[in-house]
Design an enzyme around this catalytic site. Structure first.
Site, PDB file in Angstrom:
ATOM      1  N   LYS A  19      30.950   3.902  50.072  1.00  0.00           N
ATOM      2  CA  LYS A  19      31.563   2.782  49.350  1.00  0.00           C
ATOM      3  C   LYS A  19      31.491   3.005  47.841  1.00  0.00           C
ATOM      4  CE  LYS A  19      29.758  -1.569  49.756  1.00  0.00           C
ATOM      5  NZ  LYS A  19      29.527  -2.193  48.446  1.00  0.00           N
ATOM      6  N   SER A  20      30.322   3.390  47.339  1.00  0.00           N
ATOM      7  CA  SER A  20      30.165   3.578  45.890  1.00  0.00           C
ATOM      8  C   SER A  20      31.106   4.667  45.377  1.00  0.00           C
ATOM      9  CB  SER A  20      28.724   3.989  45.575  1.00  0.00           C
ATOM     10  OG  SER A  20      27.836   2.958  45.904  1.00  0.00           O
ATOM     11  N   ARG A 119      26.588 -14.433  41.577  1.00  0.00           N
ATOM     12  CA  ARG A 119      25.819 -13.215  41.275  1.00  0.00           C
ATOM     13  C   ARG A 119      25.690 -13.010  39.763  1.00  0.00           C
ATOM     14  NH1 ARG A 119      27.298  -8.511  45.239  1.00  0.00           N
ATOM     15  NH2 ARG A 119      25.363  -7.717  44.328  1.00  0.00           N
ATOM     16  N   SER A 164      19.794  -0.355  37.950  1.00  0.00           N
ATOM     17  CA  SER A 164      21.031  -0.762  38.617  1.00  0.00           C
ATOM     18  C   SER A 164      22.157   0.177  38.240  1.00  0.00           C
ATOM     19  CB  SER A 164      21.401  -2.193  38.213  1.00  0.00           C
ATOM     20  OG  SER A 164      22.772  -2.421  38.461  1.00  0.00           O
ATOM     21  N   ASP A 312      20.124  -0.890  49.436  1.00  0.00           N
ATOM     22  CA  ASP A 312      20.970  -1.563  50.430  1.00  0.00           C
ATOM     23  C   ASP A 312      20.438  -1.396  51.854  1.00  0.00           C
ATOM     24  OD1 ASP A 312      22.656  -2.417  48.435  1.00  0.00           O
ATOM     25  OD2 ASP A 312      24.035  -0.730  48.633  1.00  0.00           O
ATOM     26  N   ARG A 343      18.566 -11.466  50.212  1.00  0.00           N
ATOM     27  CA  ARG A 343      18.225 -10.657  51.398  1.00  0.00           C
ATOM     28  C   ARG A 343      16.753 -10.735  51.780  1.00  0.00           C
ATOM     29  NH1 ARG A 343      22.374  -5.577  50.229  1.00  0.00           N
ATOM     30  NH2 ARG A 343      24.228  -6.660  51.018  1.00  0.00           N
TER      31      ARG A 343
END
Ligand code: S3P
Length: 425
Positions: A19-20, A119, A164, A312, A343
């Site tokens: 995905k990234s 977010r 991040s 993740d 989460r």
């Protein structure tokens, strides 16, 4: 959707593209001169949001089965969109595109779904502001919707309080449009796909320890990109193979970039039998096939520099820990609270409902493994990684598990349930 205790998992599976890397291929292709061809692109809803945003910014993109063609217009070739950009559920689209938009000679508004609107965006608004960008949270709450106005950008050295890749990549992308070099130092190294891929496109990006530095105004040239399989998607099959007795599966062509492979280290620390086969490279990204066999697991501690390399995968690590003898501690993982859902909270509530002994901490979870789990009703909170984690957990729990909102897996893995079923036959 209903799940129950399964047969051993057997056979071979190929997980969809990372995905990234898929997001970045579209973004950097759009900013380069010529046609970038991408194969094994992830056709998940998040990456389709990125395509839709760049189409609105004037980039022709052909999404044909098997390949994506991005007809890039160079660093200064985007045009003002007719209306606000919609980034859907995608944090990566939202944060990375802000870095690009900050450098444009036009203003843009962008917004996403209900989850995106909660977010934190201050983490990119602060450094972009230091570079001179005019970026505003329209509701004044540090979240989307955002408005970005045209302003000259200056190179800075930013010390990020969080590890991040979304923050780092946003700043590096703004740095393409700055008047001097731009550096980002993170507390721990986060995934480095932007640095690797921008270099392939022709940008000058230097990485030294946890600092990445980019030079402004490069000429970016189109590339051929084959996206490796997503280790974050492979993680669910790794977990299923490890916890369902007598399983043995081969997961083909998985990206094992060292900034992403923490799941392999943690599983091995827990006693997992995972073998890497056919190690190779794709556009500078290391890949391998993963042979996974059912294993008896024991508890471990996960924290520090490892956390960004499996951020993740931490929900599925928490689930795995329930099947391991002894205690597992996950710490330094407060970032889990600001993902597609909180989460920590969602894992503790749902695993407790299945009979697990799990406690939330300020920065993670503590799990006492070794007691049998039973089926339960699981609220996915429309978080794709939570739905996939519990589909797999259910395979080793007694009775039936019902996952609410199970089709949110379309965000990162549209064919997930079919692939899981195929392995369980
Ligand atoms: C991503 C970075 C990570 C990860 C997300 C994808 C990326 O987020 O959780 O799924 O593509 O850069 P953070 O950078 O916010 O940790």
């Amino acid at each position: 959707m209903k799940f129950q205790k399964g047969n051993p998992l057997k056979g071979t599976v190929t997980v969809p593209g990372d995905k990234s890397i898929s997001h970045r291929a579209v973004m950097f292709g759009a900013l380069s001169e010529g046609t970038t061809r991408v194969t094994n692109f992830l056709q998940g809803a998040d990456c389709l949001s990125t395509i839709a945003c760049f189409e609105k910014l004037g980039i022709p993109i052909e999404n044909d089965p098997g390949e994506i063609l991005i007809h890039g217009k160079g660093l200064h070739g985007l045009r003002a969109p007719a209306g606000p950009l919609d980034t859907g559920n995608s944090g990566t689209t939202t944060r990375l595109i802000c870095g690009i938009l900050a450098g444009q000679p036009f203003s843009t508004e962008l917004n996403g779904d209900a989850s995106i609107q909660t977010r934190p965006m201050k983490r990119i608004m602060d450094p972009l502001g230091q570079m001179g960008a005019q970026i505003e949270s329209l509701r004044g709450n540090g979240c989307a919707p955002l408005r970005i106005r045209s302003a000259p950008l200056h190179g800075i050295h930013y010390r990020s309080p969080v590890a991040s890749a979304q923050v780092k990549s946003c700043i590096l992308l703004a740095g393409l449009y700055a008047d001097g070099p731009t550096s980002v130092t993170e507390p721990y190294l986060s995934r480095n796909h932007s640095e690797l891929m921008l270099r392939n496109f022709g940008a000058s990006v230097k990485s030294e320890g946890t600092t990445a530095t980019i030079q402004p105004n490069p000429r970016l040239l189109s590339q051929e990109i084959r996206v490796p399989g997503d280790i974050s998607s492979a993680a669910y099959f790794i977990a299923a193979g490890l916890i369902v007795p007598n399983s043995e599966i081969l997961i083909k062509n998985v990206g094992i970039n060292p900034t992403r492979d923490g799941i392999l280290h943690v599983c091995r620390d827990m006693g997992a039998d995972i073998t890497l086969l056919n190690e190779d490279y794709e556009n500078g990204e290391p890949t391998a096939d993963l042979l996974v066999r059912h294993s008896s697991l024991h508890g471990t501690t996960v924290g520090g520099a490892l956390i960004p390399t499996l951020i993740d995968e931490l929900p599925v690590v928490a689930a795995l820990a329930c099947f391991a003898e002894g205690t597992t501690v996950i710490r330094d993982a407060q970032e889990l609270k600001v993902k597609e859902s909180n989460r920590i909270d969602v894992m503790v509530k749902n695993l407790s409902a299945m009979g697990a002994r799990i406690t939330a901490t300020e920065d993670g979870m503590i799990i006492e493994g070794g007691s049998a789990l039973h089926g339960a009703v699981i609220d996915s909170r429309l978080d794709h990684r939570i739905a996939m984690t519990f589909a797999v957990t259910a395979l080793a729990a007694d009775g039936e598990t019902f996952i609410q909102g199970a089709d949110c897996v379309r965000i990162s893995y549209p064919g997930f349930y079919e692939d899981l079923e195929h392995l369980c036959r």
